[in-house]
Design an enzyme around this catalytic site. Sequence first.
Site, short mmCIF file in Angstrom:
data_model
loop_
_atom_site.label_atom_id
_atom_site.label_comp_id
_atom_site.label_asym_id
_atom_site.label_seq_id
_atom_site.Cartn_x
_atom_site.Cartn_y
_atom_site.Cartn_z
N ASP A 37 0.85 -1.36 0.14
CA ASP A 37 -0.16 0.05 -0.02
C ASP A 37 0.90 1.29 -0.04
O ASP A 37 0.35 2.51 0.25
CB ASP A 37 -0.93 -0.04 1.26
CG ASP A 37 -0.20 0.00 2.55
OD1 ASP A 37 1.00 -0.30 2.29
OD2 ASP A 37 -0.91 0.21 3.64
N HIS A 230 23.10 1.78 -18.53
CA HIS A 230 21.97 2.31 -17.67
C HIS A 230 22.39 1.94 -16.15
O HIS A 230 21.49 1.55 -15.40
CB HIS A 230 20.71 1.76 -18.13
CG HIS A 230 20.26 2.52 -19.35
ND1 HIS A 230 19.28 2.18 -20.13
CD2 HIS A 230 20.55 3.86 -19.93
CE1 HIS A 230 19.12 2.97 -21.08
NE2 HIS A 230 19.72 4.11 -20.89
N ASP A 247 25.87 11.06 -14.56
CA ASP A 247 24.98 11.36 -15.37
C ASP A 247 23.74 11.74 -14.27
O ASP A 247 22.95 11.02 -14.10
CB ASP A 247 24.27 10.15 -16.75
CG ASP A 247 23.49 10.73 -17.49
OD1 ASP A 247 22.82 11.79 -17.39
OD2 ASP A 247 23.26 10.23 -18.42
N ASP A 258 19.57 17.32 -18.04
CA ASP A 258 20.17 16.13 -18.36
C ASP A 258 21.83 16.24 -18.77
O ASP A 258 22.22 16.65 -19.90
CB ASP A 258 19.43 15.35 -19.54
CG ASP A 258 20.12 14.18 -19.74
OD1 ASP A 258 20.78 13.58 -19.16
OD2 ASP A 258 19.72 13.39 -20.94
N HIS A 337 25.13 4.07 -28.66
CA HIS A 337 23.90 5.21 -28.47
C HIS A 337 23.92 6.25 -29.67
O HIS A 337 24.86 6.55 -30.28
CB HIS A 337 23.78 5.46 -27.20
CG HIS A 337 24.83 6.29 -26.60
ND1 HIS A 337 25.19 7.48 -26.86
CD2 HIS A 337 25.91 5.91 -25.85
CE1 HIS A 337 26.17 7.98 -26.31
NE2 HIS A 337 26.60 7.08 -25.56
N HIS A 341 19.11 13.65 -27.76
CA HIS A 341 17.47 13.39 -27.86
C HIS A 341 16.92 14.83 -27.46
O HIS A 341 17.52 15.66 -26.91
CB HIS A 341 16.90 12.35 -26.94
CG HIS A 341 17.57 12.56 -25.53
ND1 HIS A 341 17.28 13.30 -24.52
CD2 HIS A 341 18.81 11.93 -25.04
CE1 HIS A 341 17.82 13.35 -23.60
NE2 HIS A 341 18.97 12.30 -23.55
N HIS A 348 13.79 12.47 -22.10
CA HIS A 348 13.68 11.97 -23.26
C HIS A 348 12.23 12.71 -23.81
O HIS A 348 11.20 11.96 -23.77
CB HIS A 348 13.68 10.60 -23.50
CG HIS A 348 14.95 10.11 -23.03
ND1 HIS A 348 15.27 8.67 -23.02
CD2 HIS A 348 16.17 10.59 -22.91
CE1 HIS A 348 16.61 8.55 -22.36
NE2 HIS A 348 17.09 9.85 -22.41
N GLU A 372 25.64 14.21 -26.68
CA GLU A 372 26.35 13.35 -25.52
C GLU A 372 27.23 12.15 -26.17
O GLU A 372 26.59 10.90 -25.87
CB GLU A 372 25.11 12.79 -24.68
CG GLU A 372 23.73 12.09 -25.44
CD GLU A 372 22.88 11.59 -24.40
OE1 GLU A 372 23.27 10.81 -23.32
OE2 GLU A 372 21.96 11.81 -24.37
N TYR A 376 33.19 3.67 -24.60
CA TYR A 376 33.03 2.69 -23.51
C TYR A 376 33.87 1.42 -23.89
O TYR A 376 33.37 0.64 -24.71
CB TYR A 376 31.43 2.20 -23.18
CG TYR A 376 30.47 3.50 -23.32
CD1 TYR A 376 30.23 4.18 -22.06
CD2 TYR A 376 30.04 3.91 -24.35
CE1 TYR A 376 29.42 5.27 -22.19
CE2 TYR A 376 28.94 5.18 -24.59
CZ TYR A 376 28.97 5.81 -23.32
OH TYR A 376 28.12 6.73 -23.34
N ARG A 394 31.48 9.69 -20.87
CA ARG A 394 30.33 10.33 -21.76
C ARG A 394 30.36 11.81 -21.20
O ARG A 394 30.70 12.04 -19.95
CB ARG A 394 28.83 9.77 -21.59
CG ARG A 394 27.98 10.34 -22.04
CD ARG A 394 26.65 9.46 -22.29
NE ARG A 394 25.93 9.26 -20.86
CZ ARG A 394 25.98 8.06 -20.57
NH1 ARG A 394 26.58 7.11 -20.75
NH2 ARG A 394 25.28 8.13 -19.21
N GLU A 396 27.91 15.30 -21.82
CA GLU A 396 26.61 15.56 -22.30
C GLU A 396 26.25 17.04 -21.70
O GLU A 396 26.25 17.28 -20.59
CB GLU A 396 25.60 14.57 -21.71
CG GLU A 396 23.94 14.94 -21.87
CD GLU A 396 23.17 13.71 -21.55
OE1 GLU A 396 23.37 13.20 -20.42
OE2 GLU A 396 22.14 13.61 -22.06
N1 GLY Z 1 20.27 10.60 -18.62
C1 GLY Z 1 19.61 9.93 -19.81
C2 GLY Z 1 20.24 10.21 -21.01
O1 GLY Z 1 21.35 10.71 -20.87
O2 GLY Z 1 19.72 10.21 -21.90
MN MN Z 2 20.54 12.31 -22.44
MN MN Z 3 21.92 11.78 -19.50
#
Ligand code: GLY
Ligand code: MN
Ligand code: MN
Length: 429
Positions: A37, A230, A247, A258, A337, A341, A348, A372, A376, A394, A396
């Site tokens: 609950d 992720h 991130d 982001d 990737h 985005h 996103h 970004e 890797y 990365r 970004e």
């Molecule tokens: N933090 C999610 C991305 O970079 O798309």
């Molecule tokens: Mn992103």
């Molecule tokens: Mn990100």
Amino acid sequence: MISQKEYTKRRKKFAKKLEDNSVAVLYSAKYKTRSNDTEYPFRQESNFYYLSGFREDNAALVFVKSKGSAKTILFVQKKDETLELWSGKRVGEIQAKTIFDVDEVYTSDMFEQKILELLKGKNMLYFDFASKDERINNLKDKAKAIVSHKDIMSLIGYMRLIKSPSEIMMIQDALEITKKAHHEVMKLKKTGKKEYELQAEIEYIFKKNGAYSDAYTSIVACANAANTLHYIENVASLVEGELILIDAGCELEYYASDITRTIPVNGKFSQAQKELYEMVLDVECEVIKMVKPGVKRSALQAKAVKLLCKGMLKLGILKGSLENNIKKEKYKKYYPHGIGHWMGLDVHDQCPYKYENGDEIPLMSGMVLTIEPGIYIDKDDKKVPKKYRGIGIRIEDDILVTKDGHQNLSQGIVKSVKEIQRLKLSNNS
Ligand code: GLY
Ligand code: MN
Ligand code: MN
């Protein structure tokens, strides 16, 4: 803050796009069960919020379009002293009518009956095709006589693509807070701490500065963990000599930020880390430079791929010719990737990348997107020079497309090797 005037303007614009003799229904989000609950914190559904600015659950926004003009109706929860004692105050239908500039307001318990009346004689029903909300099936049952359905997203998605000046300000405000958080962890003494301790520092700064939530679960990944795209466990120790990929971005008043930065645990990049890092940073800066109206996201991706391949060939990570590595997608093992985005109400942002005819939507003034690039390299990848193994990087940033080019909204978040090292030295505790 987004003004009520702006929500009204959005509703007018949306209503104009609706066919005559139609009804459009947007539902609020629902509480989601965490366990037994207990529930996850409530977060309003973005499309409903975009058009209403209303933050409660168990609500709906309905548009009825006929003879060229549209009526807007908001359904809200009934005032209830006992329930409000447990779950918080509700706006209620009387106040809602004053605050939200809609034509009519009813309580949500009236929805089932009212919607039947509103659907009578209509030809088209708009709703969110992607929604898994069971209220949609219920609605479709009720609207059986209406054979034509259209996806609301095909209308709202285009609207959400172009940010208004106040939306851009919201994103900038969110980024100011995110900047503080990233800078603070750059300064901290980190060796021996756990990844989740940095996560806690970051999210403390978000909240302390008025951002109630993160925009997505923060990734704090030390060393090889950064190679899991992720990774959100954030449980490992921060090891001297390694890098940490962070991130993390806050959500402020429903608007996301982001940001990824990759920084050394001890504040100083090793030679090998620096070589890889500066290669990715150069790529990021080159791709950002390309951002301007008319350019396609696929062109940004192609540029990132080409430059990353060149860089990887130079560092001995890839072998052979540039053309072959691109053609055979050899880079995908190390850069799997996309380049970025849309970002806005959702990290996103739920906006289209293609027109309905399949053509790609080019960049336009007012869009916000992330750039970004990353690299890797798994710790056990024997094909790569040893010194680079176990490194994941990365970088970004969040970029606004302007009339003449772009504005890096996260420009102030340091990212050069020199700046990151200097920031750590400035607070050697
Ligand atoms: N933090 C999610 C991305 O970079 O798309
Ligand atoms: Mn992103
Ligand atoms: Mn990100």
